[in-house]
Motif scaffolding. Structure first.
Motif, PDB file in Angstrom:
ATOM      1  N   MET A   1      33.971  47.624  21.474  1.00  0.00           N
ATOM      2  CA  MET A   1      34.261  46.793  20.331  1.00  0.00           C
ATOM      3  C   MET A   1      35.174  47.587  19.388  1.00  0.00           C
ATOM      4  O   MET A   1      34.863  48.689  18.992  1.00  0.00           O
ATOM      5  N   THR A   2      36.272  46.989  19.020  1.00  0.00           N
ATOM      6  CA  THR A   2      37.235  47.673  18.149  1.00  0.00           C
ATOM      7  C   THR A   2      36.763  47.600  16.694  1.00  0.00           C
ATOM      8  O   THR A   2      35.973  46.721  16.327  1.00  0.00           O
ATOM      9  N   PRO A   3      37.249  48.516  15.864  1.00  0.00           N
ATOM     10  CA  PRO A   3      36.837  48.475  14.444  1.00  0.00           C
ATOM     11  C   PRO A   3      37.235  47.177  13.736  1.00  0.00           C
ATOM     12  O   PRO A   3      36.505  46.696  12.865  1.00  0.00           O
ATOM     13  N   GLN A   4      38.370  46.581  14.110  1.00  0.00           N
ATOM     14  CA  GLN A   4      38.787  45.328  13.482  1.00  0.00           C
ATOM     15  C   GLN A   4      37.820  44.195  13.822  1.00  0.00           C
ATOM     16  O   GLN A   4      37.487  43.370  12.966  1.00  0.00           O
ATOM     17  N   SER A   5      37.385  44.131  15.070  1.00  0.00           N
ATOM     18  CA  SER A   5      36.455  43.063  15.447  1.00  0.00           C
ATOM     19  C   SER A   5      35.077  43.306  14.837  1.00  0.00           C
ATOM     20  O   SER A   5      34.366  42.349  14.508  1.00  0.00           O
ATOM     21  N   LEU A   6      34.705  44.565  14.660  1.00  0.00           N
ATOM     22  CA  LEU A   6      33.431  44.876  14.024  1.00  0.00           C
ATOM     23  C   LEU A   6      33.437  44.437  12.560  1.00  0.00           C
ATOM     24  O   LEU A   6      32.457  43.881  12.057  1.00  0.00           O
ATOM     25  N   VAL A   7      34.550  44.649  11.881  1.00  0.00           N
ATOM     26  CA  VAL A   7      34.679  44.206  10.495  1.00  0.00           C
ATOM     27  C   VAL A   7      34.648  42.679  10.429  1.00  0.00           C
ATOM     28  O   VAL A   7      34.021  42.098   9.533  1.00  0.00           O
ATOM     29  N   ALA A   8      35.306  42.013  11.364  1.00  0.00           N
ATOM     30  CA  ALA A   8      35.306  40.550  11.385  1.00  0.00           C
ATOM     31  C   ALA A   8      33.895  40.008  11.594  1.00  0.00           C
ATOM     32  O   ALA A   8      33.494  39.034  10.937  1.00  0.00           O
ATOM     33  N   VAL A   9      33.135  40.632  12.476  1.00  0.00           N
ATOM     34  CA  VAL A   9      31.747  40.203  12.707  1.00  0.00           C
ATOM     35  C   VAL A   9      30.907  40.443  11.455  1.00  0.00           C
ATOM     36  O   VAL A   9      30.082  39.610  11.078  1.00  0.00           O
ATOM     37  N   ALA A  10      31.125  41.567  10.784  1.00  0.00           N
ATOM     38  CA  ALA A  10      30.372  41.873   9.559  1.00  0.00           C
ATOM     39  C   ALA A  10      30.703  40.876   8.454  1.00  0.00           C
ATOM     40  O   ALA A  10      29.807  40.452   7.704  1.00  0.00           O
ATOM     41  N   ILE A  11      31.965  40.477   8.351  1.00  0.00           N
ATOM     42  CA  ILE A  11      32.347  39.508   7.319  1.00  0.00           C
ATOM     43  C   ILE A  11      31.714  38.152   7.602  1.00  0.00           C
ATOM     44  O   ILE A  11      31.170  37.512   6.693  1.00  0.00           O
ATOM     45  N   VAL A  12      31.749  37.715   8.841  1.00  0.00           N
ATOM     46  CA  VAL A  12      31.147  36.410   9.181  1.00  0.00           C
ATOM     47  C   VAL A  12      29.632  36.452   8.982  1.00  0.00           C
ATOM     48  O   VAL A  12      29.038  35.499   8.456  1.00  0.00           O
ATOM     49  N   HIS A  59      38.332  37.141   5.317  1.00  0.00           N
ATOM     50  CA  HIS A  59      38.323  36.647   6.703  1.00  0.00           C
ATOM     51  C   HIS A  59      39.677  36.062   7.098  1.00  0.00           C
ATOM     52  O   HIS A  59      40.153  36.283   8.209  1.00  0.00           O
ATOM     53  N   LEU A  60      40.296  35.315   6.182  1.00  0.00           N
ATOM     54  CA  LEU A  60      41.593  34.708   6.477  1.00  0.00           C
ATOM     55  C   LEU A  60      42.764  35.657   6.204  1.00  0.00           C
ATOM     56  O   LEU A  60      43.870  35.412   6.680  1.00  0.00           O
ATOM     57  N   GLY A  61      42.529  36.693   5.400  1.00  0.00           N
ATOM     58  CA  GLY A  61      43.591  37.638   5.095  1.00  0.00           C
ATOM     59  C   GLY A  61      44.586  37.130   4.079  1.00  0.00           C
ATOM     60  O   GLY A  61      45.760  37.480   4.122  1.00  0.00           O
TER      61      GLY A  61
END
Length: 94
Positions: A1-12, A59-61
């Motif tokens: 799992m990449t750090p970007q996807s981990l952050v996205a999961v944490a935000i959701v 989440h949307l940036g």
């Protein structure tokens, strides 16, 4: 799992938890035993809405949601002060 996807999961996941907090505050707003409890629940809803908007903007940036959160913060503060003043004095304008 990449750090970007981990952050996205944490935000959701955070958005889901803030949504749950909003539901609980809405329940207290509707079923509150006293007026001060309802004012506090409304203030909690304002804070949770600000958090939800900021998380959604992350989440949307995009930065548009940060400005909307700032407007809600200002309106929420003024609304809480006015309602609290009304409960204490039964008069808003001095």
């Amino acid at each position: 799992m990449t750090p970007q996807s981990l952050v996205a999961v944490a935000i959701v996941g955070s958005m889901h938890l803030v949504g749950l907090a909003m539901l609980l505050a809405l329940y207290r707003l509707l079923k509150g035993p006293a007026v001060p409890d309802r004012i506090l629940a409304l203030d909690t809803l304002f804070v949770a809405a600000i958090a939800q908007l900021i998380l959604f903007g992350m989440h949307l940036g995009t930065a548009v949601y940060f400005e909307a959160a700032l407007v809600i913060a200002m309106l929420g503060f003024v609304g809480t002060v006015v309602l609290s003043k009304y409960v204490l004095r039964r008069d808003i304008v001095e």
